[in-house]
Design a protein around this motif. Structure first.
Motif, mmCIF file in Angstrom:
data_model
loop_
_atom_site.group_PDB
_atom_site.id
_atom_site.type_symbol
_atom_site.label_atom_id
_atom_site.label_comp_id
_atom_site.label_asym_id
_atom_site.label_seq_id
_atom_site.Cartn_x
_atom_site.Cartn_y
_atom_site.Cartn_z
ATOM 1 N N ALA A 224 0.843 -1.213 0.000
ATOM 2 C CA ALA A 224 0.000 0.000 0.000
ATOM 3 C C ALA A 224 0.869 1.250 0.000
ATOM 4 C CB ALA A 224 -0.930 -0.021 1.204
ATOM 5 N N ASP A 225 1.955 1.216 0.800
ATOM 6 C CA ASP A 225 2.865 2.376 0.826
ATOM 7 C C ASP A 225 3.444 2.614 -0.558
ATOM 8 O OD1 ASP A 225 2.449 2.637 3.490
ATOM 9 O OD2 ASP A 225 4.317 1.650 4.116
ATOM 10 N N LEU A 226 3.903 1.519 -1.167
ATOM 11 C CA LEU A 226 4.548 1.649 -2.469
ATOM 12 C C LEU A 226 3.553 2.171 -3.513
ATOM 13 C CD1 LEU A 226 7.088 1.124 -4.261
ATOM 14 C CD2 LEU A 226 5.951 -0.997 -4.902
ATOM 15 N N ALA B 263 1.508 6.486 -6.935
ATOM 16 C CA ALA B 263 0.434 7.416 -7.297
ATOM 17 C C ALA B 263 0.925 8.863 -7.206
ATOM 18 C CB ALA B 263 -0.765 7.204 -6.383
ATOM 19 N N SER B 264 1.669 9.174 -6.151
ATOM 20 C CA SER B 264 2.179 10.539 -5.990
ATOM 21 C C SER B 264 3.151 10.877 -7.113
ATOM 22 C CB SER B 264 2.889 10.682 -4.637
ATOM 23 O OG SER B 264 1.974 10.433 -3.609
ATOM 24 N N TRP C 76 -3.378 3.540 -9.213
ATOM 25 C CA TRP C 76 -2.502 3.068 -8.127
ATOM 26 C C TRP C 76 -3.187 3.257 -6.774
ATOM 27 C CZ3 TRP C 76 0.228 -0.081 -10.413
ATOM 28 C CH2 TRP C 76 1.156 0.192 -11.418
ATOM 29 N N ASN C 77 -3.830 4.403 -6.592
ATOM 30 C CA ASN C 77 -4.518 4.643 -5.316
ATOM 31 C C ASN C 77 -5.629 3.625 -5.079
ATOM 32 O OD1 ASN C 77 -3.128 6.811 -4.143
ATOM 33 N ND2 ASN C 77 -4.165 8.307 -5.462
ATOM 34 N N ALA C 78 -6.338 3.282 -6.156
ATOM 35 C CA ALA C 78 -7.415 2.294 -6.012
ATOM 36 C C ALA C 78 -6.842 0.938 -5.603
ATOM 37 C CB ALA C 78 -8.184 2.174 -7.328
ATOM 38 N N LEU C 79 -5.747 0.556 -6.241
ATOM 39 C CA LEU C 79 -5.142 -0.742 -5.909
ATOM 40 C C LEU C 79 -4.581 -0.730 -4.487
ATOM 41 C CD1 LEU C 79 -4.621 -3.538 -7.123
ATOM 42 C CD2 LEU C 79 -2.422 -2.705 -7.967
ATOM 43 N N ALA C 80 -4.106 0.424 -4.050
ATOM 44 C CA ALA C 80 -3.551 0.540 -2.695
ATOM 45 C C ALA C 80 -4.601 0.251 -1.633
ATOM 46 C CB ALA C 80 -2.972 1.941 -2.493
ATOM 47 N N GLN C 81 -5.860 0.441 -1.982
ATOM 48 C CA GLN C 81 -6.931 0.235 -1.002
ATOM 49 C C GLN C 81 -7.426 -1.211 -0.937
ATOM 50 O OE1 GLN C 81 -10.065 3.111 -1.477
ATOM 51 N NE2 GLN C 81 -8.713 4.828 -0.975
ATOM 52 N N THR C 82 -6.820 -2.080 -1.736
ATOM 53 C CA THR C 82 -7.257 -3.480 -1.711
ATOM 54 C C THR C 82 -6.329 -4.302 -0.818
ATOM 55 O OG1 THR C 82 -5.885 -4.093 -3.602
ATOM 56 C CG2 THR C 82 -8.118 -3.324 -4.075
#
Lengths: 361, 168
Positions: free
Chosen positions: A127-129, A134-135, A274-280
Motif C-alpha cells: 500500500a505504501d509503495l 500514485a504521488s 494506483w490509489n485504487a489498488l492501494a486500497q485493496t
C-alpha cells in the motif's frame, strides 16, 4: 413443410432417432436454426495442425509424464522464497532455489525475475509503495494532446504447442488507438528472448516483419477520461458488483493492465489506478528488480482469481509509470509438465505515447 | 491407456470436442480448448476403456473437462472485455433495436419460446438444434441415452404445448 437439417454422423435407426427427428422438425418449424459449426478449409488446416502438434508433444514427452511432481506450493510460496533469498543477503534467480525440483519443467519459459529490497526487508508495504507510485505519477506533466494513442508492447505467453527446444520468442505489438475508438494492432514476427530473460538493445531496435495487422473495437478513445479518479468510485466502475469477482485485487489489477495496454493514460488516471489498488488487500510488494527490457523497476504481486497463478505488475518508482505484467504459475501443472513457480506469460510496455494521425502507418 | 490407444482416443475426440467448443468459441480457440481437455485426460493416467460403457464414461469425462476449459476461457474473456461491454451498454441504452435477422441465422437462432422452458429442457433442445443426436447428448451431459430420450420427450411435450398455447 421444410426439412430441418439432419444431425452429424450416422444415427441409430431406433425410437430415439425418430424422437430426435420429430423434435428437430418441431424446433425447425418453430424457427430454431443451428449454429454454424463447420470449419472453413483454413480453419480445418490450422486446427488439425495444432492438434497434431499437441498430440505429438504429449506422446514424445511420455518419459517425463510420469516424473514426480512437487506437492502444491502455497499461493505465495514463490514470493516468500524471493523474500527469503533477500533476507539471506542473496540476490539470484528465484528459480535457482528450486533447481533440484524443477526437472519436470520441460517447456521453454523465461527465467524468473530477481528481487532485492523486498517488502519485508525494507518494511515497505504494498500500500505504501502504491501510494508512492500514485504521488510520483500525479506529479508528471500531462500527455501530448495528439489524437492517436500508440502503445508498443513486447509480449510472450506459453503456447500449447511450445516445444522444449523452441526457446522463448517475444512478439512486438504496436497498438494504434484511433480517434474513432478502434484499435489497429500490428504484430511483428517473434524473435528470441535472451537466456537472461531480457530483451537486448539489438532485439529492441530490430523490427521484424509484420505478422498480423488487425483492427478491433474498444470502449472508445476517451474512455479513461470518463472514469472517476476517486479510488472507491474507480474500483466500483472497473469491477462492478454484478461481475461477481471473487478476488477484488485480481480483477482490479486485470482492469489496470487492460487500460495500460490499450490507452495512453493521463498522469491523474495512472495515479487514481494506483490509489485504487492501494486500497485493496491481497497485494504484496516483491521488491526491486529489472524488467524484461532491463529497466529498474519495482514489482507487486497479486494472486489471480483462479488461484493457480499470481499476477506480477512492474512500475517505475521514479515517475509511477506502469511497465508491464507477468503471470507466474503457482500450482504445478502436470498436464503441461510445469512445476511452479514458472513464468507463463509477460507483457512489457515499451512505449506509450500520442501521435498525429499522419504518423499511423 | 498406452500411446496408441491414447492417439486413437485423441484422434476420435478432438474433432468432436472442437465442434462442441465452437458452440461458444471461435474455431481456433475451440481447437486449443479441445487440446487442453485431452491433455488433462492424458495427465490423469486413465485406464483404457474395456467396454462400450467405459468408452462412453471416458467420453463424458472428457466433455466435462472441456466444459471446465470453456468456462475458464469465457470467464477470462468476460473479464477482458468487461470495459468494452460496459461502455457498449451505456452507448446502446437508448433505443432498443431488434436483432438483425441475418445475424440470427449466422449465429444460429433459438426461438423465444424455448428460452421460457426449464434450463434442463433448453440444454437438451439447444444441443438437438445444433445437430447432436441422443447418444452424443448423453455423452456430453454424462447420462444414459435412455435418460436423454425421456428428457427430450418431456421437453418436446412442453415445447409443443407452449407453441400451441403461447398465452397460457
Amino acid at each position: 413443410m421444410t426439412n430441418p437439417p439432419s444431425g452429424p454422423g450416422p444415427r441409430d435407426l431406433s425410437e430415439s432417432a425418430e424422437l430426435e427427428q420429430q423434435t428437430r422438425q418441431l424446433l425447425y418449424d418453430a424457427g430454431a436454426r443451428p449454429r454454424e459449426l463447420s470449419l472453413t478449409d483454413a480453419e480445418q488446416r490450422r486446427t488439425s495442425a495444432a492438434a497434431r502438434a499437441v498430440l505429438d508433444d504429449l506422446l514424445t514427452r511420455q518419459e517425463r509424464h510420469h516424473a514426480p511432481v512437487r506437492s502444491h506450493p502455497s499461493r505465495n510460496r514463490w514470493a516468500l522464497v524471493a523474500v527469503a533469498a533477500v533476507i539471506a543477503g542473496a540476490v539470484f534467480p528465484v528459480s535457482h532455489l528450486l533447481s533440484n525440483n524443477t526437472s519436470i519443467t520441460v517447456a521453454a519459459t523465461p527465467p524468473m525475475a530477481q528481487f532485492e529490497d523486498s517488502g519485508r526487508q525494507s518494511s515497505t508495504s504494498a500500500a505504501d509503495l502504491l501510494t508512492e507510485l500514485a504521488s510520483a505519477a500525479a506529479a508528471q506533466p500531462g500527455a501530448d494532446p495528439a489524437p492517436v494513442q500508440l502503445v508498443i508492447t513486447e509480449h510472450w505467453q506459453l503456447a500449447d504447442h511450445q516445444a522444449t527446444d523452441n526457446g522463448v520468442t517475444v512478439t512486438r505489438s504496436e497498438s494504434y488507438l484511433l480517434p474513432d475508438g478502434t484499435i489497429r494492432v500490428i504484430d511483428r514476427q517473434p524473435q528470441p528472448l535472451s537466456e537472461s530473460g531480457q530483451m537486448t538493445p539489438d532485439s529492441l531496435s530490430n523490427l521484424t516483419p509484420v505478422a498480423h495487422d488487425t483492427t478491433r473495437p474498444t470502449a472508445g478513445s476517451d474512455y479513461p477520461n470518463a472514469l472517476p479518479t476517486d479510488p472507491g468510485a474507480l474500483t466500483t466502475q472497473l469491477v462492478p458488483a454484478d461481475e461477481d469477482c471473487p478476488r477484488l485485487a485480481a480483477c482490479l489489477t486485470q482492469a489496470i493492465i487492460g487500460l495500460h495496454e490499450d490507452y495512453v493514460l493521463s498522469p491523474s488516471m495512472i495515479a487514481a489506478l494506483w490509489n485504487a489498488l492501494a486500497q485493496t488487500d491481497d497485494v504484496t510488494y516483491l521488491g526491486q528488480t529489472q524488467d524484461r527490457l532491463g529497466r529498474p523497476t519495482v514489482a507487486i504481486q497479486v494472486p489471480s482469481v483462479d488461484n493457480d497463478h499470481d499476477i506480477v505488475i512492474y512500475a517505475d518508482r521514479t515517475n509511477g509509470a506502469f511497465f508491464g505484467s507477468e503471470k507466474i504459475l503457482t500450482t504445478d501443472d502436470p498436464g503441461r509438465q510445469l512445476a511452479a513457480p514458472t513464468v507463463i506469460s509477460f507483457t512489457m510496455i515499451v512505449a506509450s505515447q500520442r501521435l498525429p494521425l499522419s504518423d499511423v502507418p | 491407456m498406452d500411446d496408441d490407444e491414447f492417439k486413437a482416443f485423441f484422434t476420435m475426440m478432438h474433432p468432436r470436442l472442437l465442434r462442441y467448443g465452437m458452440r461458444q468459441l471461435d474455431a481456433d480457440t475451440a481447437g486449443d480448448a479441445a487440446s487442453d481437455a485431452l491433455r488433462v485426460v492424458w495427465s490423469k493416467h486413465v485406464a483404457s476403456p474395456q467396454s462400450e460403457d467405459e468408452q462412453r464414461q471416458l467420453a463424458s469425462l472428457t466433455y466435462t473437462i472441456m466444459n471446465g476449459v470453456i468456462s475458464n476461457i469465457l470467464r477470462a474473456e468476460r473479464r477482458r472485455f468487461r470495459l468494452v461491454d460496459a461502455l457498449k451498454r451505456e452507448q446502446h441504452a437508448a433505443p432498443q433495436v431488434e436483432p438483425d435477422l441475418a445475424d440470427q441465422f449466422i449465429d444460429g437462432h433459438v426461438p423465444e419460446a424455448i428460452r421460457t422452458l426449464p434450463a434442463a429442457d433448453q440444454e437438451v433442445l439447444s444441443l438437438l438444434i445444433d445437430g447432436y443426436g441422443v447418444n452424443e447428448i448423453a455423452e456430453i451431459l454424462g447420462t444414459s441415452p435412455g435418460a436423454i430420450s425421456m428428457r427430450l420427450s418431456r421437453a418436446r411435450t412442453r415445447l409443443r404445448t407452449l407453441l400451441e398455447h403461447p398465452d397460457d
